[in-house]
Structure formats: C-alpha cells, structure tokens
Enzyme design. Structure first.
Site, PDB file in Angstrom:
ATOM      1  N   LYS A 108       0.719  -1.303   0.037  1.00 26.03           N
ATOM      2  CA  LYS A 108      -0.076   0.062  -0.025  1.00 26.03           C
ATOM      3  C   LYS A 108       0.813   1.246  -0.111  1.00 26.03           C
ATOM      4  CE  LYS A 108      -3.456   2.141   2.825  1.00 26.03           C
ATOM      5  NZ  LYS A 108      -4.666   1.814   3.789  1.00 26.03           N
TER       6      LYS A 108
ATOM      7  N   GLU B  39      10.705  -4.553   4.495  1.00 25.80           N
ATOM      8  CA  GLU B  39      10.933  -5.934   3.991  1.00 25.80           C
ATOM      9  C   GLU B  39      10.396  -5.865   2.797  1.00 25.80           C
ATOM     10  OE1 GLU B  39       9.017  -4.759   6.657  1.00 25.80           O
ATOM     11  OE2 GLU B  39       9.149  -6.123   8.385  1.00 25.80           O
TER      12      GLU B  39
ATOM     13  N   GLY C 271      -4.852  -2.016   5.172  1.00 27.96           N
ATOM     14  CA  GLY C 271      -3.848  -3.087   4.705  1.00 27.96           C
ATOM     15  C   GLY C 271      -4.263  -4.566   5.004  1.00 27.96           C
ATOM     16  N   ARG C 272      -5.006  -4.648   6.423  1.00 31.21           N
ATOM     17  CA  ARG C 272      -5.360  -6.044   6.675  1.00 31.21           C
ATOM     18  C   ARG C 272      -6.799  -6.589   5.991  1.00 31.21           C
ATOM     19  NH1 ARG C 272      -4.291  -2.603  10.528  1.00 31.21           N
ATOM     20  NH2 ARG C 272      -5.897  -2.136  11.881  1.00 31.21           N
TER      21      ARG C 272
ATOM     22  N   GLU D 251      -4.058  -6.603  14.934  1.00 28.50           N
ATOM     23  CA  GLU D 251      -4.011  -5.356  14.645  1.00 28.50           C
ATOM     24  C   GLU D 251      -5.123  -4.426  14.802  1.00 28.50           C
ATOM     25  OE1 GLU D 251      -0.222  -5.071  11.728  1.00 28.50           O
ATOM     26  OE2 GLU D 251      -2.177  -4.230  10.608  1.00 28.50           O
TER      27      GLU D 251
ATOM     28  N   HIS E  99      -3.451 -33.388  17.981  1.00 33.99           N
ATOM     29  CA  HIS E  99      -2.316 -34.164  18.372  1.00 33.99           C
ATOM     30  C   HIS E  99      -1.200 -33.124  18.760  1.00 33.99           C
ATOM     31  CE1 HIS E  99      -3.807 -37.829  16.775  1.00 33.99           C
ATOM     32  NE2 HIS E  99      -4.536 -37.090  15.562  1.00 33.99           N
TER      33      HIS E  99
ATOM     34  N   LYS F 156       9.345  -0.233  14.137  1.00 38.72           N
ATOM     35  CA  LYS F 156       9.792  -0.113  12.706  1.00 38.72           C
ATOM     36  C   LYS F 156      10.745   0.960  12.967  1.00 38.72           C
ATOM     37  CE  LYS F 156       5.821  -1.036  10.057  1.00 38.72           C
ATOM     38  NZ  LYS F 156       4.605  -0.439   9.157  1.00 38.72           N
TER      39      LYS F 156
HETATM   40  O1  F6P Z   1       2.196  -4.245  10.160  1.00 42.95           O
HETATM   41  C1  F6P Z   1       2.065  -2.937   9.591  1.00 42.95           C
HETATM   42  C2  F6P Z   1       1.226  -2.827   8.267  1.00 42.95           C
HETATM   43  O2  F6P Z   1       1.092  -1.422   8.037  1.00 42.95           O
HETATM   44  C3  F6P Z   1      -0.053  -3.759   8.086  1.00 42.95           C
HETATM   45  O3  F6P Z   1      -1.135  -3.064   8.417  1.00 42.95           O
HETATM   46  C4  F6P Z   1       0.139  -3.982   6.741  1.00 42.95           C
HETATM   47  O4  F6P Z   1      -0.562  -4.798   6.371  1.00 42.95           O
HETATM   48  C5  F6P Z   1       1.515  -4.097   6.436  1.00 42.95           C
HETATM   49  O5  F6P Z   1       2.251  -3.266   7.458  1.00 42.95           O
HETATM   50  C6  F6P Z   1       2.194  -3.999   5.151  1.00 42.95           C
HETATM   51  O6  F6P Z   1       2.040  -2.641   4.392  1.00 42.95           O
HETATM   52  P1  F6P Z   1       2.119  -1.933   3.158  1.00 42.95           P
HETATM   53  O7  F6P Z   1       1.326  -2.705   2.508  1.00 42.95           O
HETATM   54  O8  F6P Z   1       2.319  -0.703   3.094  1.00 42.95           O
HETATM   55  O9  F6P Z   1       3.507  -2.569   2.632  1.00 42.95           O
END
Ligand code: F6P
Length: 548
Positions: free
Chosen positions: A209, A215, A270-271, A356, A387, A510
């Site tokens: 987003k 990452e 995002g989620r 979250e 199990h 972060k």
């Molecule tokens: O972990 C925080 C967060 O902002 C989530 O809400 C989101 O899904 C994820 O990082 C990834 O964010 P982006 O889509 O901006 O890379």
C-alpha cells in the site's frame, strides 16, 4: 464520527456481570439435557453455512442482554457509517470501505461526495484483463517465455490475505501457473523461493500500500537484481514487474512502468485489502472468475450483516460471544480451528485481522480503557491440532473458546478421508462440551479399575465452541467466511469504543529498527547509545560475524 460510549457504563454491562455470576455454575451438558430445542434455538443459517452457537455458555437471557449491549453502544449507527463512507478511521482521517471493493449491488458509495464505484470497477477490469493475458500466454517475459511463476512480494495484509486465500482455494488453481509468496526480510525467504525459478518465466507482483515497507522493498530490490543478473536488460523490468500500491511516485522511482500499476485507495486498510488489487496474484493463480466469485461471496455476507436482525446475524453473534467471554468470563485467547488443511493460514490471517485491529488500550476519547479489548487469536487446522494443543483445550486451566470450521464435502474425494476428518470434527466439540465425569470414567474402567488414574481421566467439559459447517470450500464460501470474521472484528471494536482501523502500535519497533540498522552495518561493535542489553547483543552480533 463514531459514538464514544464507554461500554462499562451501560445498563446491559452491569446486567451481564450479574447474569454471568448466575450461570457460571451451570454445565453445558445440563443446558442440553434440559432443552431438546437448544440446537435449533442457537443457530444461524446463511445460504449453505450453518453457524451452531448452541455449545456456548449462553442462555436466551444472555443473548438478549448482549443485544441490548449492541444497542446501547450504538453498533447499528457505526455499521451504517462504515458502509456509507464516513471517516470512521478518525486517527488517520480516512473512510473504511473494503466493503465497497465487493459491492455488486449496483448502488453508489460516496467518499467526500464522490462515488468510488466507477474507479473500483475500472481497476477490477484492469485486473481481469491483465490476469487473462498472463494465463492465456499473451503476456510473456522479455525472452518470449510464457509466465509460469507468479511471485507476490508483500508483507502483513499485502501478503497474508492473498497467500491464505490462494492456499484455501488450491483446487481452483489454473494449470501452468504456480504462485509464490515472499514476505520476510530474512534473505532465506526470497533466496529459497527464487532458487528453483526461471527469470524468463517469472512475474513479480510487488504489493505494498505504501510502497515503503522495509521488508517488501528489500525483497523487491533483490528480485530486480536477480532478474538483471540473469542477463536481462533494464527494459525487461516492465515485463517482469508489476506493482499494487497507492503510492504512484514510489512505484515509478523503483522503475516499474506506470502502465503496470494497479491502484487502490487510502480507504482500504492493509489487513482488509485482499479484496482490492492486492488480490491481483489471486486473479493470476485462480483466474478472474474465481476471484469475482470470492468477492461476491463477501458481498452476500455484507448484505446479511447489514440487514439480518441480531438473533439471526452470524457476524454480530460471533462478535457478541467474543465480548461475552473476554469481558465477562475473563478469557484472554480464542482459537480458530479449520478442519480443512488448505485453510492452514486462516488463523494466522485473522491473527493480524483481529490483533492489529483490536489490540488497543486507548478508547475513542484518547483515554486508557479499564476493560479488556481484543484477545490473543491463534489456531491450526484439525486434526493436526488434536495431536498438539488440544490437551490444554480439554484439561488445561484456561477457558479458550474455539471456532471449529468444517465442510460436508471435500474437493478431494479420497476413500473415507472426509468422513474420518469430520468424525473428529464433530467428536471434538462434543467432547469439549460434555467432558467425562468421574462416574463415567470408573464405569469405563470395568473390572481393571485403578482408582489412582481416575482423576487424570476426568474431563471437566463445559468448554465453549462455535461450529461453522458449510457445504464445500469454494471461492464464494471462503469469501463469505472472511467477510464474516471481518465484521465480527469491527463490531467488537465498536463496543469496546476503540478505533479498529489504525495500527499505531506497529510504528515504534519499525522506528527503532531504522536506528539500529546503521549500528549493525558499522565496523565498530561498541554502541553505548542503546540500553545495556541491546548494545550487548549488538556487540555479540559483531563478534559472531567476524568469526564466521
Ligand atoms: O504491520 C503494519 C502494516 O502497516 C500492516 O497494517 C500492513 O498490512 C503491512 O504493514 C504492510 O504494509 P504495506 O502494504 O504498506 O507494505
């Protein structure tokens, strides 16, 4: 603006406290033996999905009081505001409209006076056209090879949603295309994924987003290098990289052709973004028709949620039961246990969705709350969980309400696998509810009775479960289930008087990682600017790396 009502100040809250004290000594076994209609009284059927709430520690009075709590907390008003595009994510000044992404009603949805539906359908059309080109082989890599591997690079909501749904819908995968999901900044994730792939036939979907997540951007850069190191010219990037983002400038800076950007909007959290162009990998892996069927299932659940009365409203009852256990039974955790191996990431997906969203301790007035909010959410598929952690569910000291999700029909009709799977599914909720008394244990031991073992073999029972039984795990049903859990989370946030759609709690870690990174790159191992534990650990990191 959402109402700002402290739930503990409502009349129903006080009544629920007293009511809990009254029914606490009752055993679920007795509820069932006294009321032969209990199963019929505590269930909701929606299309092919049956929600059986009867094995919960509730009576009709409980449900009446929970309904009153929803009313006193103005839940209906919150729902209306969310669906109509009001700015309910107040701390980020945004509307929350993942429901618009699957709105096939033909009705407009307005954000600041502008109907967002035309742009949603435009992007869906773009996703359809692109995925059809990839699947048909019209879209090819720079050497003319067909695309055989789709690698979605994202994290959190930009990974878990498409990855979980791709797994859940494995029997619907198109042939000739394999999907991969890379999320972790641990180099092993991308290295192990790419080691068997052919750059000429690999397409990367960079899903972020913000297009700034550490990452995702690190993995995307490594993927780009991998492509170029294979001898591909710079111009090949346009054939092998597309982006899904709200941040067009950052996408262009990365070198992705603006033609290959799939838009979504700030009002998609995002989620909650699997319904948006974040689902592009799904379109390529499942085919657009299946993706649309998934969206339509969710839309049908949205309509149910908006219109069904409380007594017949599956997400609303799920939310109410969660509140009942967390706030009145002091429960800290709940488990989601799908009896469908392909749903092995379902609990992880709603771990993010739930924790979250509702892992908050400040209310909508900015004041610390003095009641519990979102629980710990976890789970694994059955029968494997049986199990592993079921011992604690049956005989441990924690009360952990569980959702059991199962299907009558399997897409894998192998001998009697499904009957055996579902026999376990039905048996476990019965065992958790009924337990086994001392007398039953002794009767079962017959002549060979060893009295010392009796206490170990007793099961208290009275452990609450909800059973969700659907016909078959198809895209439409999976869409419905996801939307149902989303609405559960939202309703709980409304009652708890918190903002469910921001996530300030992920920021601090972060920021600190950004500060620590230069200390790890530096040649100097001494970094007293951090606390003694952190600087000691950094020193060991440096020492280990000089040794290896
Ligand atoms: O972990 C925080 C967060 O902002 C989530 O809400 C989101 O899904 C994820 O990082 C990834 O964010 P982006 O889509 O901006 O890379």
């Amino acid at each position: 603006m959402l109402a700002k009502i402290n739930p503990t100040s409502t009349k129903s809250w006080a009544k629920l406290k007293e009511h809990q004290r009254q029914i606490e000594p009752s055993h679920l076994r007795d509820f069932f033996s006294k009321d032969p209609k209990r199963f019929a009284d505590f269930q909701v059927s929606f299309d092919d999905i049956l929600f059986d709430f009867s094995k919960n520690r509730i009576t009709k009075e409980t449900m009446g009081l929970l309904k009153q709590l929803m009313e006193e907390c103005k839940v209906a008003d919150g729902i209306e505001k969310q669906f109509s595009g009001a700015t309910i994510n107040e701390t980020e000044n945004r509307a929350v409209l993942h429901t618009a992404l699957r709105n096939f009603s033909g009705n407009p949805v307005f954000v600041h006076g502008k109907d967002v539906m035309p742009q949603i359908f435009k992007v869906l059309e773009q996703m359809k056209s692109f995925s059809e080109k990839v699947i048909s082989g019209e879209w090819r890599g720079h050497t003319g090879s067909r695309i055989k591997s789709i690698v979605n690079i994202g994290i959190g909501g930009s990974d878990l949603g498409p990855m979980m749904v791709s797994e859940a819908l494995k029997p619907y995968h198109v042939s000739g295309i394999q999907g991969y999901f890379v999320s972790n900044v641990d180099g092993g994730d991308i290295a192990e994924t790419l080691k068997n792939l052919d750059p000429d036939s690999t397409l990367f979907i960079v899903a972020s987003k913000t297009f700034s997540t550490q990452e995702t951007m690190t993995n995307a850069r490594s993927a780009r290098k991998w492509l170029l190191d294979s001898g591909a010219p710079q111009g090949a990037i346009a054939k092998h990289f597309v982006a899904v983002s709200t941040n067009h400038q950052a996408v262009a800076d990365f070198g992705i052709d603006p033609e290959n950007v799939f838009e979504f909007w700030e009002w998609v959290g995002g989620r909650y973004s699997v319904w948006s162009s974040i689902g592009l990998s799904l379109c390529c892996i499942l085919g657009y028709e299946n993706f649309e069927s998934f969206l339509k299932g969710a839309h049908e659940m949205d309509e149910h949620f908006k219109t069904a009365p409380f007594e017949n409203n599956a997400p609303m009852i799920m939310a109410a039961l969660g509140i009942w256990y967390v706030n009145f039974w002091n429960v800290d955790s709940e488990a989601i246990i799908p009896y469908y191996q392909n749903m092995h990431r379902f609990a992880a997906y709603f771990q993010q969705g739930n924790m979250e969203s509702n892992g908050k301790s400040v209310d909508r007035n900015g004041k610390a709350v003095d009641y519990k909010t979102g629980p710990v959410v976890w789970g694994e598929p059955g029968t494997n969980g049986q199990h592993a952690f079921f011992q604690l569910l049956h005989q441990g000291k924690h009360m952990i309400p569980c959702d059991f999700i199962g299907f009558s029909n399997s897409p894998y009709p192998l001998s009697d696998h499904q009957q055996k799977l579902m026999a376990n599914f039905f048996a476990q909720t019965e065992a958790l509810m009924m337990g086994k008394t001392k007398e039953e244990v002794m009767a079962g031991m017959g002549e060979s009775i060893n009295k010392n073992l009796v206490p170990f073999k007793v099961f208290e029972g009275n452990r609450p479960t909800t059973t969700i039984l659907a016909n078959t795990p198809n895209p439409n049903t999976i869409g419905k289930l996801l939307a149902c859990y989303e609405h559960k989370i939202f309703v709980q946030g409304l009652v708890w008087n918190i903002f469910s759609y921001d996530q300030w709690g992920v920021e601090l870690g972060k920021q600190l990682a950004e500060k620590i990174l230069p200390a790890l790159d530096a040649s100097d191992s001494n970094h007293p600017q951090f606390d003694s534990s952190t600087s000691g650990l950094i020193a060991k990191f440096h020492k280990d790396r000089t040794k290896s």
